[in-house]
Design a protein around this motif. Structure first.
Motif, PDB file in Angstrom:
ATOM      1  N   UNK A   1       0.851  -1.176   0.000  1.00  0.00           N
ATOM      2  CA  UNK A   1       0.000   0.000   0.000  1.00  0.00           C
ATOM      3  C   UNK A   1       0.898   1.241   0.000  1.00  0.00           C
ATOM      4  N   UNK A   2       0.623   2.175  -0.891  1.00  0.00           N
ATOM      5  CA  UNK A   2       1.422   3.397  -1.010  1.00  0.00           C
ATOM      6  C   UNK A   2       1.032   4.390   0.083  1.00  0.00           C
ATOM      7  N   UNK A   3       2.030   5.043   0.623  1.00  0.00           N
ATOM      8  CA  UNK A   3       1.773   6.072   1.632  1.00  0.00           C
ATOM      9  C   UNK A   3       1.708   7.432   0.962  1.00  0.00           C
ATOM     10  N   UNK A   4       0.868   8.298   1.489  1.00  0.00           N
ATOM     11  CA  UNK A   4       0.751   9.660   0.971  1.00  0.00           C
ATOM     12  C   UNK A   4       1.837  10.518   1.603  1.00  0.00           C
ATOM     13  N   UNK A   5       2.488  11.328   0.799  1.00  0.00           N
ATOM     14  CA  UNK A   5       3.549  12.204   1.302  1.00  0.00           C
ATOM     15  C   UNK A   5       2.949  13.272   2.211  1.00  0.00           C
ATOM     16  N   UNK A   6       3.686  13.616   3.256  1.00  0.00           N
ATOM     17  CA  UNK A   6       3.237  14.674   4.164  1.00  0.00           C
ATOM     18  C   UNK A   6       3.302  16.010   3.440  1.00  0.00           C
ATOM     19  N   UNK A   7       2.333  16.904   3.672  1.00  0.00           N
ATOM     20  CA  UNK A   7       2.324  18.191   2.977  1.00  0.00           C
ATOM     21  C   UNK A   7       3.436  19.112   3.489  1.00  0.00           C
ATOM     22  N   UNK A   8       3.823  20.057   2.650  1.00  0.00           N
ATOM     23  CA  UNK A   8       4.788  21.073   3.058  1.00  0.00           C
ATOM     24  C   UNK A   8       4.050  22.169   3.814  1.00  0.00           C
ATOM     25  N   UNK A   9       4.649  22.651   4.901  1.00  0.00           N
ATOM     26  CA  UNK A   9       4.015  23.645   5.760  1.00  0.00           C
ATOM     27  C   UNK A   9       4.948  24.822   5.982  1.00  0.00           C
ATOM     28  N   UNK A  10       4.374  26.049   6.012  1.00  0.00           N
ATOM     29  CA  UNK A  10       5.198  27.208   6.330  1.00  0.00           C
ATOM     30  C   UNK A  10       5.416  27.280   7.838  1.00  0.00           C
ATOM     31  N   UNK A  11       6.071  28.314   8.288  1.00  0.00           N
ATOM     32  CA  UNK A  11       6.417  28.413   9.716  1.00  0.00           C
ATOM     33  C   UNK A  11       5.197  28.444  10.633  1.00  0.00           C
ATOM     34  N   UNK A  12       4.029  28.848  10.110  1.00  0.00           N
ATOM     35  CA  UNK A  12       2.800  28.876  10.900  1.00  0.00           C
ATOM     36  C   UNK A  12       1.896  27.668  10.609  1.00  0.00           C
ATOM     37  N   UNK A  13       2.457  26.641   9.987  1.00  0.00           N
ATOM     38  CA  UNK A  13       1.771  25.383   9.668  1.00  0.00           C
ATOM     39  C   UNK A  13       0.686  25.555   8.595  1.00  0.00           C
ATOM     40  N   UNK A  14       0.832  26.562   7.733  1.00  0.00           N
ATOM     41  CA  UNK A  14      -0.091  26.736   6.614  1.00  0.00           C
ATOM     42  C   UNK A  14       0.468  25.970   5.423  1.00  0.00           C
ATOM     43  N   UNK A  15      -0.391  25.444   4.547  1.00  0.00           N
ATOM     44  CA  UNK A  15       0.084  24.618   3.434  1.00  0.00           C
ATOM     45  C   UNK A  15       0.864  25.437   2.404  1.00  0.00           C
ATOM     46  N   UNK A  16       1.882  24.778   1.840  1.00  0.00           N
ATOM     47  CA  UNK A  16       2.676  25.357   0.758  1.00  0.00           C
ATOM     48  C   UNK A  16       2.506  24.471  -0.472  1.00  0.00           C
ATOM     49  N   UNK A  17       2.237  25.092  -1.615  1.00  0.00           N
ATOM     50  CA  UNK A  17       2.073  24.361  -2.865  1.00  0.00           C
ATOM     51  C   UNK A  17       2.380  25.329  -4.005  1.00  0.00           C
ATOM     52  N   UNK A  18       2.581  24.808  -5.234  1.00  0.00           N
ATOM     53  CA  UNK A  18       2.908  25.695  -6.353  1.00  0.00           C
ATOM     54  C   UNK A  18       1.874  26.796  -6.525  1.00  0.00           C
ATOM     55  N   UNK A  19       2.342  28.016  -6.715  1.00  0.00           N
ATOM     56  CA  UNK A  19       1.471  29.173  -6.894  1.00  0.00           C
ATOM     57  C   UNK A  19       1.368  30.048  -5.656  1.00  0.00           C
ATOM     58  N   UNK A  20       1.743  29.524  -4.485  1.00  0.00           N
ATOM     59  CA  UNK A  20       1.708  30.318  -3.253  1.00  0.00           C
ATOM     60  C   UNK A  20       2.900  31.267  -3.264  1.00  0.00           C
ATOM     61  N   UNK A  21       2.663  32.523  -2.927  1.00  0.00           N
ATOM     62  CA  UNK A  21       3.763  33.471  -2.777  1.00  0.00           C
ATOM     63  C   UNK A  21       4.189  33.442  -1.321  1.00  0.00           C
ATOM     64  N   UNK A  22       5.485  33.328  -1.096  1.00  0.00           N
ATOM     65  CA  UNK A  22       5.981  33.181   0.263  1.00  0.00           C
ATOM     66  C   UNK A  22       7.217  34.050   0.471  1.00  0.00           C
ATOM     67  N   UNK A  23       7.352  34.552   1.685  1.00  0.00           N
ATOM     68  CA  UNK A  23       8.588  35.223   2.078  1.00  0.00           C
ATOM     69  C   UNK A  23       9.612  34.144   2.387  1.00  0.00           C
ATOM     70  N   UNK A  24      10.853  34.379   1.964  1.00  0.00           N
ATOM     71  CA  UNK A  24      11.931  33.420   2.216  1.00  0.00           C
ATOM     72  C   UNK A  24      12.994  34.124   3.032  1.00  0.00           C
ATOM     73  N   UNK A  25      13.246  33.616   4.217  1.00  0.00           N
ATOM     74  CA  UNK A  25      14.250  34.175   5.111  1.00  0.00           C
ATOM     75  C   UNK A  25      15.323  33.118   5.343  1.00  0.00           C
ATOM     76  N   UNK A  26      16.301  33.043   4.419  1.00  0.00           N
ATOM     77  CA  UNK A  26      17.314  31.991   4.553  1.00  0.00           C
ATOM     78  C   UNK A  26      18.218  32.225   5.762  1.00  0.00           C
ATOM     79  N   UNK A  27      18.686  31.129   6.318  1.00  0.00           N
ATOM     80  CA  UNK A  27      19.602  31.223   7.458  1.00  0.00           C
ATOM     81  C   UNK A  27      20.995  31.644   7.019  1.00  0.00           C
ATOM     82  N   UNK A  28      21.335  31.332   5.786  1.00  0.00           N
ATOM     83  CA  UNK A  28      22.638  31.704   5.241  1.00  0.00           C
ATOM     84  C   UNK A  28      22.431  32.685   4.093  1.00  0.00           C
ATOM     85  N   UNK A  29      23.401  33.549   3.831  1.00  0.00           N
ATOM     86  CA  UNK A  29      23.233  34.500   2.728  1.00  0.00           C
ATOM     87  C   UNK A  29      23.169  33.798   1.373  1.00  0.00           C
ATOM     88  N   UNK A  30      22.468  34.407   0.429  1.00  0.00           N
ATOM     89  CA  UNK A  30      22.370  33.889  -0.932  1.00  0.00           C
ATOM     90  C   UNK A  30      23.410  34.565  -1.809  1.00  0.00           C
TER      91      UNK A  30
END
Length: 122
Positions: A1-30
């Motif tokens: 039986x195949x398992x469903x992948x866990x969804x991606x969540x932002x820092x406030x546990x809101x779902x992330x998926x293609x098309x969502x605009x998100x702030x990115x605060x990397x821990x290391x410089x880009x």
């Protein structure tokens, strides 16, 4: 039986998926590539002002089901078909969503697609 992948969540546990605009605060410089440099020719701007165009590509790995501290969802895309119901897991997570988005009411579309209900809560 195949398992469903866990969804991606932002820092406030809101779902992330293609098309969502998100702030990115990397821990290391880009690292960016300077793609273009041009003088600003607007007469309202001070002399000697330059405009730089920077480009980069970020590949970011994250575990599903755990909050991603570097990402904060700020704008959800409009639903493509209002008659279609989203995945039940995303609906449940959206119910936990708080109202901390900096997006205005014309930009924010909750992932459950129920915009009228969201506007009534505002």
């Amino acid at each position: 039986m195949a398992r469903e992948a866990a969804p991606l969540l932002d820092r406030f546990r809101r779902p992330l998926f293609p098309g969502v605009k998100a702030e990115f605060h990397p821990r290391l410089p880009l690292v960016f590539t300077i793609a273009d440099v041009a003088p600003v020719v607007d007469p309202r701007q001070p002399a000697g002002l330059w405009q730089l165009t920077l480009t980069t590509t970020v590949i970011f790995n994250a575990f599903g089901g755990a909050p991603i501290e570097e990402l904060t969802a700020i704008v959800y895309p409009k639903p493509i078909d209002a008659d279609k119901k989203p995945d039940q897991a995303l609906t449940e997570m959206a119910a936990k969503q708080d109202n901390d988005s900096p997006a205005g009411p014309d930009e924010y579309y909750p992932p459950d697609g129920d915009r009228d209900d969201h506007d009534a809560k505002s």
